[in-house]
Motif scaffolding. Structure first.
Motif, PDB file in Angstrom:
ATOM      1  N   PRO A 107      -1.865   2.633 112.097  1.00 40.45           N
ATOM      2  CA  PRO A 107      -2.129   1.804 113.279  1.00 40.45           C
ATOM      3  C   PRO A 107      -1.249   2.195 114.456  1.00 40.45           C
ATOM      4  O   PRO A 107      -0.049   2.415 114.291  1.00 40.45           O
ATOM      5  N   VAL A 114       0.078  -2.315 117.480  1.00 41.68           N
ATOM      6  CA  VAL A 114       0.457  -3.360 116.527  1.00 41.68           C
ATOM      7  C   VAL A 114       1.022  -4.567 117.268  1.00 41.68           C
ATOM      8  O   VAL A 114       1.772  -4.425 118.237  1.00 41.68           O
ATOM      9  N   LEU A 163       9.419  -4.848 113.757  1.00 41.57           N
ATOM     10  CA  LEU A 163       8.562  -3.691 114.023  1.00 41.57           C
ATOM     11  C   LEU A 163       9.355  -2.572 114.680  1.00 41.57           C
ATOM     12  O   LEU A 163       9.273  -1.408 114.264  1.00 41.57           O
ATOM     13  N   PRO A 215       5.696  -2.742 119.526  1.00 41.11           N
ATOM     14  CA  PRO A 215       4.498  -3.588 119.602  1.00 41.11           C
ATOM     15  C   PRO A 215       3.864  -3.549 120.981  1.00 41.11           C
ATOM     16  O   PRO A 215       4.560  -3.345 121.980  1.00 41.11           O
ATOM     17  N   PRO A 231      -5.215  -4.808 119.891  1.00 36.75           N
ATOM     18  CA  PRO A 231      -4.441  -4.388 118.712  1.00 36.75           C
ATOM     19  C   PRO A 231      -5.310  -3.770 117.622  1.00 36.75           C
ATOM     20  O   PRO A 231      -6.474  -4.140 117.462  1.00 36.75           O
ATOM     21  N   ASP A 232      -4.712  -2.832 116.877  1.00 36.47           N
ATOM     22  CA  ASP A 232      -5.351  -2.299 115.670  1.00 36.47           C
ATOM     23  C   ASP A 232      -5.108  -3.228 114.497  1.00 36.47           C
ATOM     24  O   ASP A 232      -5.883  -3.267 113.540  1.00 36.47           O
ATOM     25  N   ILE A 233      -3.968  -3.949 114.563  1.00 37.13           N
ATOM     26  CA  ILE A 233      -3.561  -4.820 113.469  1.00 37.13           C
ATOM     27  C   ILE A 233      -2.629  -5.892 114.007  1.00 37.13           C
ATOM     28  O   ILE A 233      -1.864  -5.644 114.948  1.00 37.13           O
ATOM     29  N   LEU A 260       3.166  -1.374 106.551  1.00 35.49           N
ATOM     30  CA  LEU A 260       3.070  -0.198 107.426  1.00 35.49           C
ATOM     31  C   LEU A 260       3.365   1.127 106.712  1.00 35.49           C
ATOM     32  O   LEU A 260       3.373   2.177 107.342  1.00 35.49           O
TER      33      LEU A 260
END
Length: 331
Positions: A67, A70, A81, A88, A128-130, A171
């Motif tokens: 991803p 995020v 993160l 992010p 976002p991808d996730i 992740l």
């Protein structure tokens, strides 16, 4: 004429064969590149290489293998993160400005505030991808969040290290999570040794000025544990051990009378906090305390220490803050 007719027919057949061969070759090339219909097995294999399944409290979730965009919901997940090397694309923020250790890396990160209900429109805008969040924070919003992007809800943890490991698992960064933990432990151990040489058995009180009162943290709460256990700074002896923290009046502070005070303003931009701070330092009770007379008041920033005891980045930077403050006073 018959001979010419046969010749023409022959040429047409040859041309048709050539066209057929060319088209077949073209379709073969397209299928190899995955840009045309063909064997569905090959197409599915290509998709599966880009996705993987992870466990969440809502069951197994399919997410992108790598991803790029995020979002970590709650005020500390963005710090987890970044500790794992992921910046992010959007964050929930308590303060208007990021702490100094995140100001540069988060300069292009979207701030979506800290309302009880997330700003779904801004989250959608971030593409976002996730989305990753603790269940206690985002369970009620799961259905709406999962319509925006695959949403992974993780368990509530008492220790941030377990939260970091959970996110590392999602992740594919488990080893990196352990390295972050080990690096911090090493830094804390070094600082503890230096602080003992500087402070010895002198007592230290960690106090925060808030809009509605003065709070002292004991050694059994995350913040106080960082100061008194991780860094080994001796707490005041009369702090009630059954309490995590104590809200006190100005008149009660002299009863503790430590050698050092670590003083944090909850929100430097708050007028109420600033007024309470001014009332404190102007008081004769304050001026007569041992730490004040020895000029051993160590002031820490509200934004910088907001996530203290709850995030590896906050703790890592606070170690440096404490060392710098005590070394400066020792000169």
């Amino acid at each position: 004429m018959k001979r010419n007719g046969r010749l023409i027919v022959g040429l047409v057949i040859i041309l048709l064969l050539m066209l057929s061969t060319a088209c077949a070759g073209k379709n073969t090339e397209l299928n190899k590149s995955g840009t045309a219909s063909g064997d569905s097995g090959n197409s599915n294999a290509s998709v599966s290489d880009k996705q993987r399944v992870v466990k969440s409290l809502k069951g197994d979730i399919s997410i992108p293998s790598e991803p790029k965009r995020v979002i970590g919901l709650s005020v500390v997940y963005p710090e987890f993160l970044y500790a794992l090397g992921v910046t992010p694309v959007a964050v929930q923020n308590y303060h208007q400005e990021f702490p100094s250790y995140l100001k540069e890396p988060f300069k292009n990160t979207l701030k979506i505030g800290l309302a009880e209900t997330p700003n779904f429109e801004m989250i959608l805008t971030a593409q976002p991808d996730i989305i990753i969040a603790p269940i206690w924070w985002a369970d009620k919003d799961y259905d709406q969040l999962s319509k925006i992007a695959p949403t992974v809800l993780l368990p509530q943890r008492d220790n941030w290290r377990d939260e970091l490991r959970d996110i590392g698992e999602v992740l594919g960064k488990k080893d990196q999570a352990e390295k972050v933990i080990q690096d911090l432990q090493h830094k804390e151990a070094e600082a503890k040794e230096k602080l003992h040489a500087l402070v010895g058995n002198e007592t230290v009180m960690y106090m925060m000025i808030m809009a509605d009162g003065l709070v002292i943290y004991g050694e059994n709460i995350d913040r106080g544990s960082f100061i008194h256990k991780k860094l080994g700074l001796k707490p005041v002896k009369d702090f009630p051990q059954t309490e995590l923290s104590v809200t006190i009046s100005l008149e009660k502070i002299p009863e503790y009378n430590p050698d050092h005070i670590i003083l944090q303003l909850d929100d430097e931009s708050s007028e109420k906090v600033q007024n309470r701070y001014k009332e404190l330092i102007d008081s004769s009770l304050w001026k007569n305390m041992t730490a004040v007379k020895k000029n051993q008041i160590h002031i820490m920033g509200g934004k910088e220490w907001f996530s203290l005891g709850m995030s590896p980045l906050a703790d890592y930077n606070a170690v440096s803050d404490v060392l710098h403050a005590f070394e400066k006073k020792a000169k």
